[in-house]
Scaffold this active site. Structure first.
Site, short mmCIF file in Angstrom:
data_model
loop_
_atom_site.label_atom_id
_atom_site.label_comp_id
_atom_site.label_asym_id
_atom_site.label_seq_id
_atom_site.Cartn_x
_atom_site.Cartn_y
_atom_site.Cartn_z
N GLY A 9 -10.37 -5.02 -3.48
CA GLY A 9 -10.33 -3.61 -3.09
C GLY A 9 -9.00 -2.98 -3.44
N GLY A 12 -5.85 -5.15 -2.61
CA GLY A 12 -5.87 -6.34 -3.46
C GLY A 12 -5.37 -6.01 -4.86
N ASN A 102 -5.87 -5.40 7.90
CA ASN A 102 -5.98 -4.64 9.14
C ASN A 102 -6.71 -5.48 10.17
OD1 ASN A 102 -4.79 -2.22 8.41
ND2 ASN A 102 -6.72 -1.23 7.85
N ALA A 128 -3.56 2.65 -0.33
CA ALA A 128 -4.09 2.80 -1.69
C ALA A 128 -5.52 3.32 -1.61
CB ALA A 128 -4.05 1.47 -2.41
N LYS A 183 1.04 -1.94 14.51
CA LYS A 183 0.22 -1.38 13.42
C LYS A 183 -1.19 -1.07 13.93
CE LYS A 183 -1.40 -0.76 9.08
NZ LYS A 183 -2.11 -1.69 8.24
N ASN A 191 -7.47 5.54 11.77
CA ASN A 191 -8.65 5.14 11.01
C ASN A 191 -9.93 5.78 11.56
OD1 ASN A 191 -6.50 3.62 10.11
ND2 ASN A 191 -7.77 1.92 9.48
N ASN A 201 -4.81 11.51 6.68
CA ASN A 201 -4.08 10.89 7.79
C ASN A 201 -3.25 11.89 8.60
OD1 ASN A 201 -5.14 8.57 6.78
ND2 ASN A 201 -3.20 7.50 6.50
N ASN A 251 -2.62 10.68 2.62
CA ASN A 251 -3.47 9.52 2.33
C ASN A 251 -4.81 9.61 3.07
OD1 ASN A 251 -3.79 6.85 1.17
ND2 ASN A 251 -3.66 6.05 3.25
N SER A 254 -8.25 3.82 5.14
CA SER A 254 -9.26 2.89 4.62
C SER A 254 -10.61 3.13 5.30
CB SER A 254 -8.79 1.46 4.81
OG SER A 254 -8.44 1.23 6.16
O1 KPL Z 1 -3.53 0.98 7.47
C1 KPL Z 1 -3.90 2.10 7.22
C2 KPL Z 1 -5.31 2.24 6.74
O2 KPL Z 1 -5.67 3.26 6.14
O3 KPL Z 1 -6.07 1.30 6.97
C3 KPL Z 1 -2.99 3.28 7.45
C4 KPL Z 1 -1.63 2.80 7.98
C5 KPL Z 1 -3.60 4.20 8.47
C6 KPL Z 1 -2.65 4.02 6.18
O4 KPL Z 1 -3.70 4.80 5.72
#
Ligand code: KPL
Length: 302
Positions: A9, A12, A102, A128, A183, A191, A201, A251, A254
């Site tokens: 993904g 990765g 995560n 990403a 985190k 999320n 975000n 961003n 995920s």
């Molecule tokens: O870990 C993240 C995710 O998108 O899973 C964050 C820190 C929220 C960054 O987008």
């Protein structure tokens, strides 16, 4: 050093492409189109206006991978059991398996598969966006943390040095539990809310109505962490989560990417674990529980 990156993904691809300049890299995954694209054309990582291209070996079969010094787990948390079994298969006897996934429940699964002295739990704030098979945009460049014990310190140091040389800031810590829950607090808010509200975000801090929900989720999760005896690496959990929203504002999380693509999500390993731990420790978590069910209901996977 030989590194096996488990997961094809977004993350990765970023880690494999960066590490390719420093080590022999293998990518392993079950997504046949992703592996085929990497075998054919390598990995393409968009970084601002430039595109980084990297050649790595890739396979869907762990039997193809020669003994690896490091197995880096970057699969979704609901794929950890299989990835941990693959790590056990590809890892050299003195190798180190590192999870930067995560979720709060990956570490015990990895330790069970490879042995405690060959497992390291970490967290990454790198973000990403998956564009297509083997092609990603690197959107957030923030540090990663790897937890060390006396048994894993030397190998973790060597791997962290490699990541640093690859331009990925990495810090070692003796208190990964604090970092992991820290985190997870951000993930438990950003999320699901970005996935449910279909915002980037920065969205959860944009209005007072949204900040009310943010605060409720964070305060419940922080209370669970405290009841567990976790020492969070910041004094003000709400201010911290708001700062992550701002630092990664553009961003798409995920989980946003998963829900909008109709894929399963990591909600069970984030808010699901917070709710379960809350129940075990007698800490109420009604808002986390509601959000957990809302996200579970957002994607129909069978
Ligand atoms: O870990 C993240 C995710 O998108 O899973 C964050 C820190 C929220 C960054 O987008």
């Amino acid at each position: 050093m030989r590194i096996a990156v488990l997961g094809t993904g977004a993350l990765g691809c970023v880690f494999a492409a960066r590490l390719a300049g420093q080590a022999e890299v293998w990518m392993l995954g079950t997504w046949a189109a992703g592996i085929a694209a990497v075998q054919r054309a390598g990995i393409r990582v968009h970084e601002g206006e430039t595109v980084r291209q990297a050649r790595v070996s890739a396979s869907t079969d762990p039997a193809d991978v020669p003994a690896a010094d490091v197995a880096l787990l970057l699969v979704k948390s609901y794929q950890t059991d299989r990835a941990a079994a693959w790590a056990a298969q590809v890892l050299a006897p003195d190798g180190l398996a590192v999870t930067l996934q995560n979720g709060l429940d990956n570490g015990p699964k990895l330790s069970a598969a490879v042995g405690q002295d060959r497992a390291a739990i970490g967290v990454t704030y790198i973000g990403a966006l998956l564009i297509g098979p083997g092609e990603v945009r690197h959107t957030v460049d923030l540090p990663s943390y790897i937890g060390v014990t006396d048994a894993t310190r030397a190998r973790a140091q060597a791997f962290a040095a490699l990541l640093q040389a690859a331009g990925l800031e990495t810090r070692l810590t003796d208190d990964i539990e604090g970092r992991l829950w820290g985190k997870a607090l951000a993930n438990a808010v950003i999320n699901p809310l970005t996935a449910l509200w279909r915002v980037a975000n920065g969205g959860p801090v944009e209005t007072e109505e949204r900040r009310v929900v943010l605060r409720a989720l964070v305060e419940e999760a922080a209370a669970v962490a405290r009841a567990r005896g976790v020492k969070l690496p910041f004094d003000d959990p709400v201010a911290y989560v708001e700062s992550v929203c701002r630092a990664t504002a553009a961003n798409h999380s995920s989980m946003y990417q998963d829900v909008t693509s109709g894929r399963p999500t990591e909600i069970d390993s984030i808010n699901g674990v917070i709710v379960a731990e809350g129940r075990r420790l007698g800490v109420p978590t009604p808002v986390n529980e509601a959000v957990w069910w809302l996200v579970r209901g957002a994607v129909v996977t069978r």
